[in-house]
Design an enzyme around this catalytic site. Structure first.
Site, PDB file in Angstrom:
ATOM      1  N   ASP A  58      -5.709   4.709  -9.545  1.00 14.71           N
ATOM      2  CA  ASP A  58      -4.982   4.574  -8.282  1.00 14.71           C
ATOM      3  C   ASP A  58      -4.343   5.907  -7.910  1.00 14.71           C
ATOM      4  O   ASP A  58      -3.521   6.440  -8.641  1.00 14.71           O
ATOM      5  CB  ASP A  58      -3.897   3.511  -8.411  1.00 14.71           C
ATOM      6  CG  ASP A  58      -3.065   3.389  -7.152  1.00 14.71           C
ATOM      7  OD1 ASP A  58      -3.519   2.721  -6.207  1.00 14.71           O
ATOM      8  OD2 ASP A  58      -1.968   3.983  -7.098  1.00 14.71           O
ATOM      9  N   TYR A  64      -0.322  12.109  -3.001  1.00 17.97           N
ATOM     10  CA  TYR A  64      -0.073  12.503  -4.386  1.00 17.97           C
ATOM     11  C   TYR A  64      -0.605  13.904  -4.691  1.00 17.97           C
ATOM     12  O   TYR A  64      -0.272  14.485  -5.727  1.00 17.97           O
ATOM     13  CB  TYR A  64      -0.728  11.516  -5.360  1.00 17.97           C
ATOM     14  CG  TYR A  64      -0.194  10.111  -5.318  1.00 17.97           C
ATOM     15  CD1 TYR A  64       0.917   9.758  -4.545  1.00 17.97           C
ATOM     16  CD2 TYR A  64      -0.801   9.098  -6.060  1.00 17.97           C
ATOM     17  CE1 TYR A  64       1.386   8.464  -4.523  1.00 17.97           C
ATOM     18  CE2 TYR A  64      -0.330   7.797  -6.046  1.00 17.97           C
ATOM     19  CZ  TYR A  64       0.758   7.475  -5.258  1.00 17.97           C
ATOM     20  OH  TYR A  64       1.225   6.182  -5.234  1.00 17.97           O
ATOM     21  N   LYS A  86      -4.857   6.224  -0.649  1.00 15.97           N
ATOM     22  CA  LYS A  86      -4.001   5.663   0.399  1.00 15.97           C
ATOM     23  C   LYS A  86      -3.783   6.651   1.539  1.00 15.97           C
ATOM     24  O   LYS A  86      -3.724   7.869   1.325  1.00 15.97           O
ATOM     25  CB  LYS A  86      -2.633   5.270  -0.174  1.00 15.97           C
ATOM     26  CG  LYS A  86      -2.687   4.400  -1.413  1.00 15.97           C
ATOM     27  CD  LYS A  86      -1.302   4.096  -1.931  1.00 15.97           C
ATOM     28  CE  LYS A  86      -1.336   3.578  -3.353  1.00 15.97           C
ATOM     29  NZ  LYS A  86      -1.651   4.638  -4.339  1.00 15.97           N
ATOM     30  N   HIS A 122      -0.569   3.402   3.197  1.00 18.69           N
ATOM     31  CA  HIS A 122       0.456   3.613   2.174  1.00 18.69           C
ATOM     32  C   HIS A 122       1.835   3.102   2.597  1.00 18.69           C
ATOM     33  O   HIS A 122       2.628   2.674   1.760  1.00 18.69           O
ATOM     34  CB  HIS A 122       0.544   5.116   1.860  1.00 18.69           C
ATOM     35  CG  HIS A 122       1.085   5.415   0.510  1.00 18.69           C
ATOM     36  ND1 HIS A 122       0.860   6.607  -0.144  1.00 18.69           N
ATOM     37  CD2 HIS A 122       1.831   4.690  -0.355  1.00 18.69           C
ATOM     38  CE1 HIS A 122       1.444   6.593  -1.338  1.00 18.69           C
ATOM     39  NE2 HIS A 122       2.048   5.447  -1.475  1.00 18.69           N
TER      40      HIS A 122
END
Length: 293
Positions: free
Chosen positions: A46, A51, A82, A115
């Site tokens: 994930d 990120y 996301k 997200h």
């Protein structure tokens, strides 16, 4: 290596019940963490555009696939990412997904989520929040119909946001990801997901570490762990799994990664579950920031 069971999504796609979370996973730690996870049986990874680690994770996965000694194929992995708040809206979402796919160096993603229900740099009361998330969802439906993503979903949506989405979606979300643990047991969100066959995916199962590092003292948690001869983290992950949630713990330590996957050899009793469920009444955690959008 642990054998990790699957859940089946509302479109028939199988998804592992446990995966590796990569929030705040630094690029320098990616290779070690992903390799340790794969060695421990993980196949669900994930990540998120926000990120900033899609590319290095993708490179490690490619190396694992290319190395025939592992016997792994692309289809063995379940790759999730996301859409960030600054890319909300139909056209922005399509462009962001295209760039994400290139960073992964893949032909498709297994799961792509919105997200956050809000859009960056807009006032909370701005009606464009709702307009943009509708546009983003329509973009996800297009990507899904084109086969560029196998499943689509949402993250951090409240009951109100889910109800809104269900009023106009052509494709019901396959997944809702949100923070879930005994001190933040959002039953209203879980109930609407069950009613509409939306799979729950839990992040921060250990309360950002606060439930296991002593910051929040929970004697019953330690008692249950000792009884089953497991760690408190394993109890919390198992609690999520027994609430039919996918869990995605994050770690860079091989030993912890392995322990986190080893939650399918024991079962919490009904009394264990009730004791942990009741902790939410203490409300150490409060989750409602997204409801302002």
């Amino acid at each position: 290596m642990s054998t990790i069971p699957n859940f089946v999504l509302n479109n028939g796609v199988k998804i592992p019940a446990l995966g590796l979370g990569t929030y705040r996973l630094k690029k320098c730690d990616v290779d070690k963490a992903v390799r340790s996870a794969v060695a421990s049986g993980y196949r669900l990874i994930d990540s998120a555009i926000g990120y900033n680690n899609e590319e290095p994770i993708g490179k490690t996965i490619k190396k694992l696939i290319d190395d025939t000694s592992f016997g792994l194929k692309r289809e063995d992995f379940f790759i999730a990412s996301k859409l960030p708040p600054n890319d909300q809206g139909y056209d922005c979402c399509l462009n962001a997904f295209s760039c994400s796919l290139k960073r992964w160096n893949l032909n498709y993603l297994d799961l792509f989520l919105i997200h956050w229900p809000g859009t960056s740099k807009l006032k909370p009361s701005d009606p464009m929040h709702a307009e943009n998330r509708k546009g983003s969802w329509k973009a996800l439906e297009k990507l899904y119909s084109e086969g560029k993503v196998k499943s689509i979903g949402i993250s951090n949506y409240t009951h109100r946001h889910i109800t809104e989405l269900l009023s106009y979606c052509t494709i019901v979300p396959q997944v809702l990801q949100f923070e879930l643990h005994p001190l933040l047991y959002q039953k209203d969100v879980i109930d609407i997901c069950k009613k509409n066959n939306i799979q729950v995916q839990a992040y921060s199962s250990v309360g950002q570490g606060k439930l296991i590092n002593g910051e929040i003292n929970i004697p019953i948690l330690k008692e249950i762990a000792d009884k089953h001869e497991v760690t408190t983290a394993q109890v919390l992950l198992r609690w999520g799994y027994q609430h039919d949630a996918i869990v995605i713990p994050k770690s860079i330590t091989p030993e912890r990664i392995s322990l986190n996957a080893n939650i399918f050899h024991f079962e919490l009793t009904e009394q264990d579950m009730e004791s942990l469920d009741s902790l939410s009444e203490n409300r150490h955690f409060c989750w409602d920031p997204t409801d302002i959008y």
